[in-house]
Design a protein around this motif. Structure first.
Motif, PDB file in Angstrom:
ATOM      1  N   SER A  53      -8.747  12.320  -7.874  1.00 59.04           N
ATOM      2  CA  SER A  53      -9.051  12.941  -6.583  1.00 59.04           C
ATOM      3  C   SER A  53      -9.982  12.060  -5.758  1.00 59.04           C
ATOM      4  N   ALA A  54     -10.765  11.218  -6.428  1.00 58.82           N
ATOM      5  CA  ALA A  54     -11.687  10.318  -5.729  1.00 58.82           C
ATOM      6  C   ALA A  54     -11.019   8.999  -5.335  1.00 58.82           C
ATOM      7  N   GLY A  55      -9.769   8.805  -5.782  1.00 62.40           N
ATOM      8  CA  GLY A  55      -9.051   7.598  -5.390  1.00 62.40           C
ATOM      9  C   GLY A  55      -9.070   6.470  -6.406  1.00 62.40           C
ATOM     10  N   THR A  56      -9.626   6.709  -7.572  1.00 59.49           N
ATOM     11  CA  THR A  56      -9.622   5.688  -8.613  1.00 59.49           C
ATOM     12  C   THR A  56      -8.231   5.571  -9.220  1.00 59.49           C
ATOM     13  N   THR A  57      -7.757   4.345  -9.357  1.00 57.80           N
ATOM     14  CA  THR A  57      -6.394   4.118  -9.828  1.00 57.80           C
ATOM     15  C   THR A  57      -6.367   3.433 -11.197  1.00 57.80           C
ATOM     16  N   THR A  58      -5.317   3.721 -11.952  1.00 58.34           N
ATOM     17  CA  THR A  58      -5.047   3.022 -13.206  1.00 58.34           C
ATOM     18  C   THR A  58      -3.565   2.709 -13.264  1.00 58.34           C
ATOM     19  N   TYR A  59      -3.222   1.655 -14.011  1.00 58.22           N
ATOM     20  CA  TYR A  59      -1.836   1.210 -14.109  1.00 58.22           C
ATOM     21  C   TYR A  59      -1.488   0.830 -15.544  1.00 58.22           C
ATOM     22  N   ALA A  60      -0.229   1.052 -15.889  1.00 55.81           N
ATOM     23  CA  ALA A  60       0.273   0.506 -17.136  1.00 55.81           C
ATOM     24  C   ALA A  60       0.313  -1.018 -17.026  1.00 55.81           C
ATOM     25  N   ASP A  61       0.096  -1.694 -18.139  1.00 54.32           N
ATOM     26  CA  ASP A  61       0.083  -3.161 -18.109  1.00 54.32           C
ATOM     27  C   ASP A  61       1.401  -3.724 -17.579  1.00 54.32           C
ATOM     28  N   LYS A  64       1.206  -3.684 -13.607  1.00 53.03           N
ATOM     29  CA  LYS A  64       0.039  -4.205 -12.881  1.00 53.03           C
ATOM     30  C   LYS A  64       0.426  -5.396 -12.015  1.00 53.03           C
ATOM     31  N   GLY A  65      -0.048  -5.370 -10.778  1.00 51.96           N
ATOM     32  CA  GLY A  65       0.251  -6.451  -9.850  1.00 51.96           C
ATOM     33  C   GLY A  65       1.572  -6.287  -9.116  1.00 51.96           C
ATOM     34  N   ARG A  66       2.388  -5.328  -9.542  1.00 56.34           N
ATOM     35  CA  ARG A  66       3.684  -5.090  -8.894  1.00 56.34           C
ATOM     36  C   ARG A  66       3.755  -3.713  -8.234  1.00 56.34           C
ATOM     37  N   PHE A  67       3.146  -2.722  -8.835  1.00 60.26           N
ATOM     38  CA  PHE A  67       3.191  -1.350  -8.320  1.00 60.26           C
ATOM     39  C   PHE A  67       1.822  -0.966  -7.752  1.00 60.26           C
ATOM     40  N   THR A  68       1.844  -0.109  -6.730  1.00 56.69           N
ATOM     41  CA  THR A  68       0.625   0.407  -6.141  1.00 56.69           C
ATOM     42  C   THR A  68       0.768   1.907  -5.916  1.00 56.69           C
ATOM     43  N   ILE A  69      -0.182   2.664  -6.447  1.00 54.81           N
ATOM     44  CA  ILE A  69      -0.207   4.108  -6.224  1.00 54.81           C
ATOM     45  C   ILE A  69      -1.219   4.403  -5.122  1.00 54.81           C
ATOM     46  N   SER A  70      -0.883   5.361  -4.262  1.00 53.56           N
ATOM     47  CA  SER A  70      -1.796   5.760  -3.199  1.00 53.56           C
ATOM     48  C   SER A  70      -1.556   7.232  -2.894  1.00 53.56           C
ATOM     49  N   ARG A  71      -2.484   7.825  -2.169  1.00 55.61           N
ATOM     50  CA  ARG A  71      -2.336   9.234  -1.807  1.00 55.61           C
ATOM     51  C   ARG A  71      -2.786   9.456  -0.379  1.00 55.61           C
ATOM     52  N   ASP A  72      -2.177  10.457   0.256  1.00 60.07           N
ATOM     53  CA  ASP A  72      -2.546  10.869   1.600  1.00 60.07           C
ATOM     54  C   ASP A  72      -2.815  12.369   1.521  1.00 60.07           C
TER      55      ASP A  72
END
Length: 115
Positions: A53-61, A64-72
């Motif tokens: 909810s605070a915007g902190t992101t994590t990715y599977a290895d 990483k570097g190819r996908f980006t998660i974001s929220r509006d």
């Protein structure tokens, strides 16, 4: 009615891009941690990316570097921008929302990476 609805999947060539969207309704979206998962045929569902909810992101290895998660939060929507797609990214992609004991899943959208 509580629901998550994914969209944006499809067929794309290797090296291409897609953007998935997940629209939420019936929940206090801004409070929810959101995640994108995927499940390929014969494999277990795996976490691809998450955003708190605070915007902190994590990715599977693997992404990483190819996908980006974001929220509006104004649009009650979470996105997954997928670049440099590979055949091994082929799967059904699911959106998940979690807040306390509340756990909501979308119906999934198919992503196929093939020439």
């Amino acid at each position: 009615q509580v629901q998550l609805v994914e969209s944006g999947g499809g067929l794309v060539q290797p090296g291409g891009s897609l953007r998935l969207s997940c629209a939420a309704s019936g929940i206090m979206f801004s409070r929810y941690a959101m995640g994108w998962y995927r499940q390929a045929p014969g494999k277990e569902r795996e976490l691809v990316a998450s955003i708190t909810s605070a915007g902190t992101t994590t990715y599977a290895d693997s992404v990483k570097g190819r996908f980006t998660i974001s929220r509006d939060n104004a649009k009650n929507t979470v996105y997954l921008q997928m670049n440099s797609l590979k055949p091994e990214d082929t799967a059904v992609y699911y959106c998940r929302g979690n807040y306390g004991f509340s756990n909501v899943w979308g119906q999934g959208t198919q992503v196929t990476v093939s020439s």
